[in-house]
Design a protein around this motif. Structure first.
Motif, short mmCIF file in Angstrom:
data_model
loop_
_atom_site.label_atom_id
_atom_site.label_comp_id
_atom_site.label_asym_id
_atom_site.label_seq_id
_atom_site.Cartn_x
_atom_site.Cartn_y
_atom_site.Cartn_z
N SER A 1 -4.41 2.41 -5.17
CA SER A 1 -3.48 2.94 -4.18
C SER A 1 -2.52 1.85 -3.71
O SER A 1 -1.67 2.09 -2.87
CB SER A 1 -4.24 3.51 -2.98
OG SER A 1 -5.00 2.49 -2.34
N LYS A 2 -2.70 0.64 -4.28
CA LYS A 2 -1.85 -0.50 -3.94
C LYS A 2 -1.27 -1.12 -5.20
O LYS A 2 -1.79 -0.92 -6.30
CB LYS A 2 -2.65 -1.58 -3.20
CG LYS A 2 -3.35 -1.13 -1.94
CD LYS A 2 -4.18 -2.27 -1.37
CE LYS A 2 -4.94 -1.84 -0.14
NZ LYS A 2 -5.79 -2.94 0.40
N HIS B 1 2.32 7.47 0.00
CA HIS B 1 1.72 8.65 -0.63
C HIS B 1 1.96 8.59 -2.12
O HIS B 1 2.71 7.75 -2.62
CB HIS B 1 2.29 9.95 -0.03
CG HIS B 1 3.75 10.15 -0.31
ND1 HIS B 1 4.75 9.60 0.48
CD2 HIS B 1 4.40 10.85 -1.29
CE1 HIS B 1 5.93 9.95 0.01
NE2 HIS B 1 5.74 10.69 -1.06
N ILE B 2 1.29 9.46 -2.84
CA ILE B 2 1.41 9.55 -4.30
C ILE B 2 1.74 10.99 -4.66
O ILE B 2 1.14 11.92 -4.11
CB ILE B 2 0.09 9.13 -4.98
CG1 ILE B 2 -0.20 7.64 -4.70
CG2 ILE B 2 0.16 9.35 -6.49
CD1 ILE B 2 -1.58 7.19 -5.15
N TYR C 1 3.69 6.22 -7.22
CA TYR C 1 3.53 5.69 -5.87
C TYR C 1 4.86 5.79 -5.12
O TYR C 1 5.93 5.62 -5.71
CB TYR C 1 3.17 4.20 -5.91
CG TYR C 1 1.91 3.83 -6.62
CD1 TYR C 1 0.66 4.00 -6.02
CD2 TYR C 1 1.95 3.26 -7.89
CE1 TYR C 1 -0.50 3.61 -6.66
CE2 TYR C 1 0.78 2.86 -8.54
CZ TYR C 1 -0.43 3.04 -7.92
OH TYR C 1 -1.57 2.65 -8.56
N LYS D 1 2.33 5.25 -11.47
CA LYS D 1 0.91 4.95 -11.31
C LYS D 1 0.21 5.16 -12.64
O LYS D 1 0.28 6.24 -13.22
CB LYS D 1 0.30 5.87 -10.24
CG LYS D 1 -1.20 5.75 -10.05
CD LYS D 1 -1.66 6.71 -8.97
CE LYS D 1 -3.18 6.81 -8.90
NZ LYS D 1 -3.82 5.54 -8.55
N LYS E 1 0.86 -1.19 0.00
CA LYS E 1 0.00 0.00 0.00
C LYS E 1 0.89 1.23 0.00
O LYS E 1 1.81 1.35 0.81
CB LYS E 1 -0.92 0.00 1.21
CG LYS E 1 -1.85 1.21 1.25
CD LYS E 1 -2.85 1.11 2.37
CE LYS E 1 -3.72 2.36 2.44
NZ LYS E 1 -4.42 2.64 1.18
N SER E 2 0.62 2.16 -0.90
CA SER E 2 1.46 3.33 -1.04
C SER E 2 1.38 4.23 0.20
O SER E 2 0.31 4.41 0.79
CB SER E 2 1.07 4.14 -2.28
OG SER E 2 -0.26 4.59 -2.18
#
Length: 233
Positions: free
Chosen positions: A206-207, A169-170, A187, A200, A166-167
């Motif tokens: 988000s993963k 943040h982006i 990511y 991304k 799981k990121s």
């Protein structure tokens, strides 16, 4: 896992860094050329290549520096848990490594167009042909690598393993071209193996699922709708 770090060696700023490196290296070469009384252009190429390589190396070290806060996040990261793949992951991997024939055709047309235009302007058949061969070789190397990866990943089976990340943040990198503004998202993950930055491409993700198979490693984005559209570039 460490090999995935080279997917985005400049963290999305590669194009900008290359442009700056080229400009600085050319100005460096011209400056050094002025210092030589002979004004011999044979000296020009080394003074372009060497500064370019040095600037790229320094830029790589700069963008990959890790702050003290990030070191803490890496130290606190959970160990990776490797599991068997879900059924949808097999097709997602195969889809990611499909050969984009449209891109191949476009590149061939561009190479042929450049050859014709250059020959019309210069009337130099030998030089025009050599440039065409160089471009064609680069295109077919890309095609060969794509075909090789597709063949290897198309054999993926139950021996493959995956882990879901799981990121943290982006972030977004903005670039300009052809009168438009482009936004690329990336990511950022913190794992026991260090910081990992991956591009991304899916809106609703988000993963990512990192997949190991037969000595290879890749990733697919974990989308709830299981719909994927990869650029293959």
């Amino acid at each position: 896992m460490k090999r995935l770090k080279f997917r985005c060696p400049f963290k999305g700023y590669g194009f900008k860094i290359t442009i700056v490196s080229m400009i600085l290296s050319i100005f460096t070469a011209l400056g050094m050329l002025i210092l030589f009384a002979e004004k011999n252009v044979d000296y020009l190429l080394p003074f372009v290549i060497i500064p370019f390589i040095l600037i790229e190396m320094l830029a790589y070290l700069f963008v990959n520096r890790i702050s003290s806060e990030e070191k803490e996040l890496i130290a606190e990261a959970d160990e990776l848990c490797w599991e068997s793949l879900d059924n949808w992951m097999y097709e997602a991997v195969k889809d990611k490594y499909r050969i984009n024939w449209i891109v191949f055709i476009i590149l061939c047309v561009l190479a042929a167009t450049f050859f014709v235009v250059y020959f019309i302007k210069t009337k130099n058949l030998v030089t025009s042909f050599m440039l065409f061969v160089t471009f064609a070789a680069a295109i077919f190397i890309w095609l060969g690598v794509s075909a090789f990866l597709r063949k290897r990943w198309s054999a993926i089976d139950s021996t493959a393993e995956c882990t879901v990340l799981k990121s943290h943040h982006i972030y977004t990198v903005k670039s300009y071209g052809r009168g438009r503004v482009y936004y690329d998202n990336y990511y950022v993950f913190y794992t026991p193996n260090g910081r990992l930055v991956l591009k991304k491409e899916q809106e609703n993700c988000s993963k990512v699922c990192v997949i190991k198979f037969n000595g290879m490693i890749t990733y697919i984005e974990y989308a709830e709708k299981r719909q994927y559209t990869y650029s293959n570039l």
